[in-house]
Design a protein around this motif. Structure first.
Motif, mmCIF file in Angstrom:
data_model
loop_
_atom_site.group_PDB
_atom_site.id
_atom_site.type_symbol
_atom_site.label_atom_id
_atom_site.label_comp_id
_atom_site.label_asym_id
_atom_site.label_seq_id
_atom_site.Cartn_x
_atom_site.Cartn_y
_atom_site.Cartn_z
ATOM 1 N N HIS A 16 26.568 15.478 -2.341
ATOM 2 C CA HIS A 16 27.516 16.445 -2.892
ATOM 3 C C HIS A 16 27.082 17.857 -2.533
ATOM 4 O O HIS A 16 25.889 18.151 -2.510
ATOM 5 N N MET A 63 26.243 24.803 2.364
ATOM 6 C CA MET A 63 25.274 24.216 1.443
ATOM 7 C C MET A 63 25.073 22.730 1.745
ATOM 8 O O MET A 63 24.000 22.179 1.495
ATOM 9 N N TRP A 92 31.171 18.499 -7.260
ATOM 10 C CA TRP A 92 31.265 19.007 -5.890
ATOM 11 C C TRP A 92 31.829 17.945 -4.964
ATOM 12 O O TRP A 92 31.610 16.751 -5.183
ATOM 13 N N PRO A 130 28.860 22.203 -2.601
ATOM 14 C CA PRO A 130 30.050 23.007 -2.877
ATOM 15 C C PRO A 130 30.819 23.400 -1.612
ATOM 16 O O PRO A 130 32.024 23.625 -1.668
ATOM 17 N N ASP A 131 30.116 23.524 -0.486
ATOM 18 C CA ASP A 131 30.799 23.876 0.766
ATOM 19 C C ASP A 131 29.955 23.396 1.945
ATOM 20 O O ASP A 131 28.861 22.866 1.753
ATOM 21 N N PRO A 142 36.182 26.989 -7.344
ATOM 22 C CA PRO A 142 35.317 26.335 -8.331
ATOM 23 C C PRO A 142 35.423 27.042 -9.672
ATOM 24 O O PRO A 142 35.467 28.263 -9.729
#
Lengths: 267, 102
Positions: free
Chosen positions: B35, B41, B13, B37-38, B4
């Motif tokens: 959405h 999450m 994301w 980030p990984d 990122p």
């Protein structure tokens, strides 16, 4: 000494149930509950500012959820605090002026950027988790029930900020730098969280005990995220005595304007 | 795979599909998408977005990119050929007199 009263069920305790039960907080307990209620209320209001402004829609919702949990704690605590003098949670939230608010100063600090908000939330979530865990054994049954209910919620708040601490700390150069700056900005206000506030020993939690738990919990997390534990002078504090930073006034103005313009309005 | 922030531009994301199991014994049902980030999450965001009213006991998240879907334009050849083929349903068949306990 608190008279023996029957236990309050943590699963069903709410501001409404406390108001309805006609329980009256002893004076010493009321001022303690007021301080804790103000902490939660002011932070809830602050976090609400992120709604529609967070980096992603999903974080709007996550921070709003945390804010709503805190508002729930505030409502129960303020309702209970108000029972001692016959005032409601709304009287306390909307019709007191700045020097009458007894929140500690960390809770009123501006949000800063997302990393600074995460830094503050990490610190206060560890504090709340230890506080409410200990307070659920309080000799005061209403405080004990409120604390037991809040305990599970703040565990999740901690997890949210810990996950972001790791991602920002170990992320890019920029996210690392901002996370460190966030911690540095929040750190002067940590000390005040653990100052004695003269509350009754059998009812309240000993702040020194909380400090020891905080000091063994938080620094390893900061190091795990590749960040440095700030070394700064503590701020002067005094929130419990009604001494506040310049940040609180505008927050209160926004929070109270509608209720003061239309007293008694319902929506 | 880039990290990122590498592009220097505002990045969005990745999208995740969320499946919630409402109670023990039932299967996970698609609840929506979000959405994150990984994956860690994504599970937390799913908890905040889809289980606030005690809807679930378990959450699955799957990267949307990992899902292979049927082609909407091939609807005719995929799904409509079953029409008019009643013999594919058990109700098409009559009971045989010589089989009393069917």
């Amino acid at each position: 000494m608190i008279p023996k009263t029957k236990n309050v069920n943590p699963a069903t305790v709410t501001a409404e149930s406390i108001a309805k039960s006609a329980v009256v907080a002893p004076a010493g307990v009321a001022s303690y509950a007021l301080g804790l209620g103000d902490d939660a209320l002011i932070l809830a209001q602050r976090l609400g500012e992120w709604i529609a402004s967070a980096p992603e829609l999903e974080e709007d919702v996550a921070l709003a959820n945390i804010a709503l949990d805190l508002l729930g704690h505030a409502r129960s605590l303020l309702t209970y605090a108000g029972s001692a003098t016959g005032v409601t949670e709304d009287d306390l939230a909307y019709f007191r002026d700045e020097p009458e608010f007894t929140n500690r100063q960390i809770f009123e600090q501006p949000n800063g950027d997302f990393a600074q908000t995460i830094a503050r939330q990490l610190v206060v979530s560890v504090y709340f988790a230890e506080l409410y865990r200990a307070l659920s054994g309080s000799a005061d049954p209403t405080l004990a029930a409120i604390a037991a209910k809040a305990s599970k919620e703040v565990d999740y708040h901690f997890d949210h900020s810990y996950q972001w601490l790791l991602r920002l700390g170990l992320g890019t150069e920029l996210s690392h730098e901002r996370m460190q700056r966030g911690l540095d900005a929040v750190w002067p206000f940590v000390d005040e969280l653990f100052r004695a506030d003269g509350a009754q020993a059998d009812v309240a939690v000993d702040p020194a005990r909380l400090r020891a738990r905080f000091d063994s919990t938080v620094p390893p997390l900061i190091e795990e995220a590749g960040l440095t534990i700030p070394t700064v002078q503590p701020a002067r504090g005094g929130g419990r005595q009604g001494v506040h930073s310049e940040a609180l006034g505008p927050l209160l103005a926004e929070m109270q304007v509608l209720a003061r313009a239309h007293p008694g309005a319902k929506w | 795979m880039t990290s990122p922030g590498d592009s220097g531009k505002r990045e969005i994301w990745p999208l995740w599909e969320v499946f919630i199991r409402s109670s023990r014994g039932l299967s996970h049902v698609h609840a929506g998408s979000l959405h994150a980030p990984d994956e860690t999450m994504a599970v937390r965001n799913a908890r905040d977005l889809y289980t606030r009213r005690a809807e679930g006991v378990s959450i699955w998240v799957v990267p949307s990119s990992a899902i292979t879907a049927s082609d909407p334009d091939a609807k005719g050849s995929y799904f409509e050929s079953a029409q008019g083929k009643e013999y594919r349903h058990a109700t098409y068949y009559t009971e045989s007199e010589s089989v009393p306990h069917l």
